[in-house]
Structure formats: C-alpha cells, structure tokens
Scaffold this active site. Structure first.
Site, short mmCIF file in Angstrom:
data_model
loop_
_atom_site.label_atom_id
_atom_site.label_comp_id
_atom_site.label_asym_id
_atom_site.label_seq_id
_atom_site.Cartn_x
_atom_site.Cartn_y
_atom_site.Cartn_z
N HIS A 167 0.60 -1.23 0.03
CA HIS A 167 0.17 0.05 -0.13
C HIS A 167 0.75 1.28 0.20
O HIS A 167 0.37 2.23 0.35
CB HIS A 167 -1.12 -0.04 1.27
CG HIS A 167 -1.97 -1.12 1.09
ND1 HIS A 167 -2.78 -1.50 2.20
CD2 HIS A 167 -2.53 -1.89 0.03
CE1 HIS A 167 -3.55 -2.65 1.64
NE2 HIS A 167 -3.25 -2.74 0.56
N CYS A 219 2.87 13.15 -7.39
CA CYS A 219 1.77 13.98 -8.22
C CYS A 219 0.59 13.33 -8.39
O CYS A 219 0.35 12.03 -8.75
CB CYS A 219 2.41 14.62 -9.55
SG CYS A 219 1.28 15.72 -10.26
C1 BJW Z 1 -2.98 -7.12 16.49
C2 BJW Z 1 -2.61 -6.39 17.51
C3 BJW Z 1 -1.47 -6.92 18.01
C4 BJW Z 1 -4.27 -5.28 16.76
N1 BJW Z 1 -0.81 -7.83 17.44
N2 BJW Z 1 -2.52 -7.94 15.84
C5 BJW Z 1 -12.46 -7.92 -3.38
C6 BJW Z 1 -13.60 -8.08 -2.64
C7 BJW Z 1 -14.23 -6.81 -1.80
C8 BJW Z 1 -13.68 -5.94 -2.17
C9 BJW Z 1 -12.51 -5.45 -3.20
C10 BJW Z 1 -12.27 -6.52 -3.71
N3 BJW Z 1 -11.34 -6.09 -4.45
C11 BJW Z 1 -11.06 -4.78 -4.22
C12 BJW Z 1 -11.85 -4.48 -3.20
C13 BJW Z 1 -12.00 -2.90 -2.64
C14 BJW Z 1 -11.49 -2.60 -1.65
C15 BJW Z 1 -11.50 -3.51 -0.52
O1 BJW Z 1 -10.82 -4.14 -0.18
N4 BJW Z 1 -12.25 -3.13 0.31
C16 BJW Z 1 -12.66 -3.82 1.32
C17 BJW Z 1 -12.62 -3.07 2.73
C18 BJW Z 1 -14.17 -4.44 1.39
N5 BJW Z 1 -9.77 -2.53 -2.08
C19 BJW Z 1 -9.29 -1.64 -2.90
O2 BJW Z 1 -9.79 -0.62 -3.02
C20 BJW Z 1 -7.79 -1.72 -3.30
N6 BJW Z 1 -7.83 -1.36 -4.61
C21 BJW Z 1 -7.98 -2.51 -5.62
O3 BJW Z 1 -8.26 -3.49 -5.27
O4 BJW Z 1 -7.85 -1.96 -6.91
C22 BJW Z 1 -8.48 -2.74 -7.86
C23 BJW Z 1 -9.76 -2.15 -8.18
C24 BJW Z 1 -9.72 -0.89 -8.66
C25 BJW Z 1 -11.06 -0.16 -8.87
C26 BJW Z 1 -12.08 -0.64 -8.51
C27 BJW Z 1 -12.15 -2.02 -7.81
C28 BJW Z 1 -10.72 -2.63 -7.70
C29 BJW Z 1 -7.07 -0.69 -2.55
C30 BJW Z 1 -6.88 -0.94 -0.95
C31 BJW Z 1 -6.23 0.35 -0.29
C32 BJW Z 1 -6.36 0.44 1.37
N7 BJW Z 1 -5.90 1.59 1.74
C33 BJW Z 1 -5.74 1.48 3.03
C34 BJW Z 1 -5.13 3.03 3.40
C35 BJW Z 1 -3.75 3.09 2.89
C36 BJW Z 1 -3.00 4.41 3.11
C37 BJW Z 1 -2.96 4.87 4.58
O5 BJW Z 1 -2.37 4.12 5.60
O6 BJW Z 1 -3.47 5.88 4.66
O7 BJW Z 1 -4.76 0.55 3.54
S1 BJW Z 1 -7.18 1.16 3.99
C38 BJW Z 1 -6.53 0.47 5.37
O8 BJW Z 1 -6.73 -0.80 5.47
C39 BJW Z 1 -4.81 0.42 4.84
C40 BJW Z 1 -4.47 -0.82 5.32
O9 BJW Z 1 -3.21 -1.22 4.67
C41 BJW Z 1 -5.54 -1.81 5.17
C42 BJW Z 1 -5.65 -3.00 5.89
O10 BJW Z 1 -5.73 -2.76 7.34
P1 BJW Z 1 -5.06 -3.80 8.21
O11 BJW Z 1 -3.58 -3.69 8.24
O12 BJW Z 1 -5.54 -5.00 7.89
O13 BJW Z 1 -5.59 -3.07 9.51
P2 BJW Z 1 -6.95 -3.22 10.37
O14 BJW Z 1 -7.07 -2.10 11.20
O15 BJW Z 1 -7.98 -3.54 9.76
O16 BJW Z 1 -6.55 -4.50 11.37
C43 BJW Z 1 -5.58 -4.64 12.18
C44 BJW Z 1 -5.60 -5.86 12.68
O17 BJW Z 1 -4.63 -5.91 13.78
C45 BJW Z 1 -6.72 -6.39 13.67
O18 BJW Z 1 -7.52 -7.51 13.21
C46 BJW Z 1 -6.37 -6.47 15.17
O19 BJW Z 1 -6.88 -7.69 15.74
C47 BJW Z 1 -4.93 -6.71 14.95
N8 BJW Z 1 -4.06 -6.37 16.15
N9 BJW Z 1 -3.17 -5.16 17.78
C48 BJW Z 1 -1.49 -8.52 16.69
N10 BJW Z 1 -0.66 -6.27 18.97
#
Ligand code: BJW
Length: 249
Positions: A123, A131
């Site tokens: 990501h 840009c």
């Molecule tokens: C601990 C802990 C400890 C706490 N020890 N654990 C297929 C199916 C459904 C939807 C889609 C799909 N394909 C694409 C989509 C759409 C979308 C998507 O997935 N949406 C879902 C929400 C449903 N995906 C996208 O849009 C992606 N692009 C894409 O697929 O392009 C193709 C496309 C283009 C046009 C149309 C359609 C498709 C891009 C995704 C970009 C995500 N961006 C973010 C922001 C990044 C920038 C920033 O930082 O500001 O990325 S969102 C946010 O979520 C960030 C993270 O990297 C990402 C994942 O989150 P993560 O890391 O899992 O964190 P949390 O908070 O969710 O979980 C934390 C976990 O830690 C928890 O489980 C806790 O229990 C645990 N925990 N303490 C161990 N001590």
C-alpha cells in the site's frame, strides 16, 4: 484450528526452521505496539473516527485536498515518533536467517527501520509524495518541514499527494505480481496483525493455501482468515516474538 497453548511458540519456531519458503503478511496490528493506530479494530482506530472515503480515496482528496493532506501530516508526525517493536525487529532478524519474503500493508516504514532489507510495501509509503495527476510521474521523499499542500514542482499544475494506495486504486503492478508469485510459491504463510478485510492483500493467504502452504495467523481477534488457517495464535504479535526469538537465536 485454534491453538493458544504454551507449546504453540516452540511449534511455530520448528515450522519456521523447517519451511523452504516463508511468506509473512503484516498489517496495522504489527505496528500497534509501536503506538500507531490501526484502521478498524477499536474505538481509537482510524475508521472508527473518520470516514475512509473522505480521507483515503482520490474523490476525498479532490473534494478537499487540504483536509486529506493535514490528516496525513498528522499521521506522519505520529509515525516519525514511533520505533520498531519486537515483531519488526524479530522479522528483520528472521529475514537474515531464513528464506522469508515480507509483504506489508503498512505504510510506516518500521520494517525497514528495524533492518528488513527487502519489504514488499503493497500500500505504498507515507513518506513518499507523488503528483496526483496521472499524466505526471513526479515522486519525491517527503520533507519534514513541508506541512502545507505542495504544488508539483514538475508539472506545476497539480498537488502532491501521499504515496499510498487509496480505496479504488490499483496497487503497483510489480509489487502485486511479486506478492502474488511469492504467495503461490511458499510452503508457510504467516498472516499477522491484519483484519484480512482489504483486497487484494487479503487474498494472498488463499493463494498460498491453494498451493498447499500451511497458514498461520497471529492476531488477538478473529478475522475472516481464521477459519481457513491451520493454526491461529490469539496473542499480540510483539509478545509472540518476545517468546519466539530466544528459540531461534
Ligand atoms: C493486532 C494487534 C497486535 C491489533 N498484534 N494483531 C474484493 C472483494 C471485496 C472488495 C474489494 C475486492 N477487491 C477490491 C476491493 C475494494 C477494496 C477493498 O478491499 N475493500 C474492502 C474494505 C471490502 N480494495 C481496494 O480498493 C484496493 N484496490 C484495488 O483493489 O484496486 C483494484 C480496483 C480498482 C478499482 C475498483 C475496484 C478494484 C486498495 C485498497 C487500499 C487500502 N488502503 C488503506 C489505506 C492506505 C493508506 C493509509 O495508510 O492511509 O490501507 S485502508 C487500510 O486498510 C490500510 C491498510 O493497509 C488496510 C488493511 O488494514 P489492516 O492492516 O488489516 O488493519 P486493520 O485495522 O483492519 O486490522 C488490524 C488488525 O490487527 C486487527 O485484526 C486487530 O485485531 C489486530 N491487532 N493489535 C497482532 N498487538
């Protein structure tokens, strides 16, 4: 299979030592113990407080670039104060000893700060500016003193945005392909600190499983991946690495 017994850490160590090709996928939970907020899992997490489409989409940036820029500035300041925790340090150590490919969804650079040399940043990285215009390829390292919106010095027409992947945006093709290949080719896949909710990152464990890899999840909470994992370690990842590393050094 849920397994939180005392034996699980020695079993994890043995699996790591015997695996031929390991893939580790990290998420925000891995940086939580460094003091960086997660996105979804608690009242303090970002998406519990802010609308993701307002702050992490191109439409949100187009509507109000100042608001988005300031949010990222605030996060950059938080991240700049954070230090790698035992999970980052342990993974860097394991990467030097074992055939381990590290994929992260995190944009904070803490794996590299801990000494990981090769990190597939799915990501992007919050300390890169690029840009916003698709016809301009300008990228730069973010300067600490740049607190206000910056007009692109190359095209002079559009603003710079953080070099992260927002919702609806495609991931960098070479990183996506590398993560896909590594996941299909591994025999051990560790998912740690991710809610396994965001695609395509959340799909790599399934690719690994289809290829016959063992799937291990480390997360204090259940995720959609948990029921497909071969083992689940329900504990904070820092405490797991504090117990794991003495068994591997
Ligand atoms: C601990 C802990 C400890 C706490 N020890 N654990 C297929 C199916 C459904 C939807 C889609 C799909 N394909 C694409 C989509 C759409 C979308 C998507 O997935 N949406 C879902 C929400 C449903 N995906 C996208 O849009 C992606 N692009 C894409 O697929 O392009 C193709 C496309 C283009 C046009 C149309 C359609 C498709 C891009 C995704 C970009 C995500 N961006 C973010 C922001 C990044 C920038 C920033 O930082 O500001 O990325 S969102 C946010 O979520 C960030 C993270 O990297 C990402 C994942 O989150 P993560 O890391 O899992 O964190 P949390 O908070 O969710 O979980 C934390 C976990 O830690 C928890 O489980 C806790 O229990 C645990 N925990 N303490 C161990 N001590």
């Amino acid at each position: 299979m849920l397994n939180s017994s005392e034996k699980i850490i020695p079993q994890l160590a043995a699996q790591l030592l015997s695996a031929q090709r390991i893939v580790v996928m990290t998420g925000a939970g891995v940086s939580a113990e460094s003091g960086i907020s997660t996105f979804r899992d608690s009242e303090d997490s970002y998406w519990s407080q802010f609308d993701p489409m307002t702050l992490a989409s191109l439409d949100g940036f187009s509507d109000n670039p100042q608001r988005v820029w300031h949010w990222y500035q605030w996060r950059r300041q938080q991240i700049a104060l954070a230090r790698p925790n035992p999970a980052h340090v342990g993974l860097a150590h394991l990467q030097r000893r074992l055939p381990l490919y590290l994929i992260t969804q995190n944009v904070d650079g803490l794996h590299q700060q801990a000494g990981s040399q090769q990190v597939c940043e799915l990501h992007g990285n919050i300390f890169i500016n690029q840009c916003v215009s698709v016809s301009c390829n300008y990228r730069e390292q973010h300067q600490d003193n740049a607190s206000d919106l910056i007009t692109c010095p190359q095209c002079q027409q559009a603003y710079l945005r953080p070099g992260v992947v927002w919702f609806g945006e495609c991931l960098a093709a070479e990183r996506l392909e590398a993560a896909d290949l590594a996941s299909r080719d591994c025999d051990l896949f560790l998912s740690m600190g991710t809610s396994a909710a965001v695609y395509p990152a959340a799909g790599f464990a399934a690719l690994a499983k289809q290829s016959g890899a063992q799937i291990i999840e480390i997360n204090p909470a259940a995720t959609p991946l948990s029921e497909h994992a071969d083992w689940v370690i329900r504990a904070p990842v820092g405490s797991v690495f504090e117990r794991l590393m003495p068994l591997l050094s």
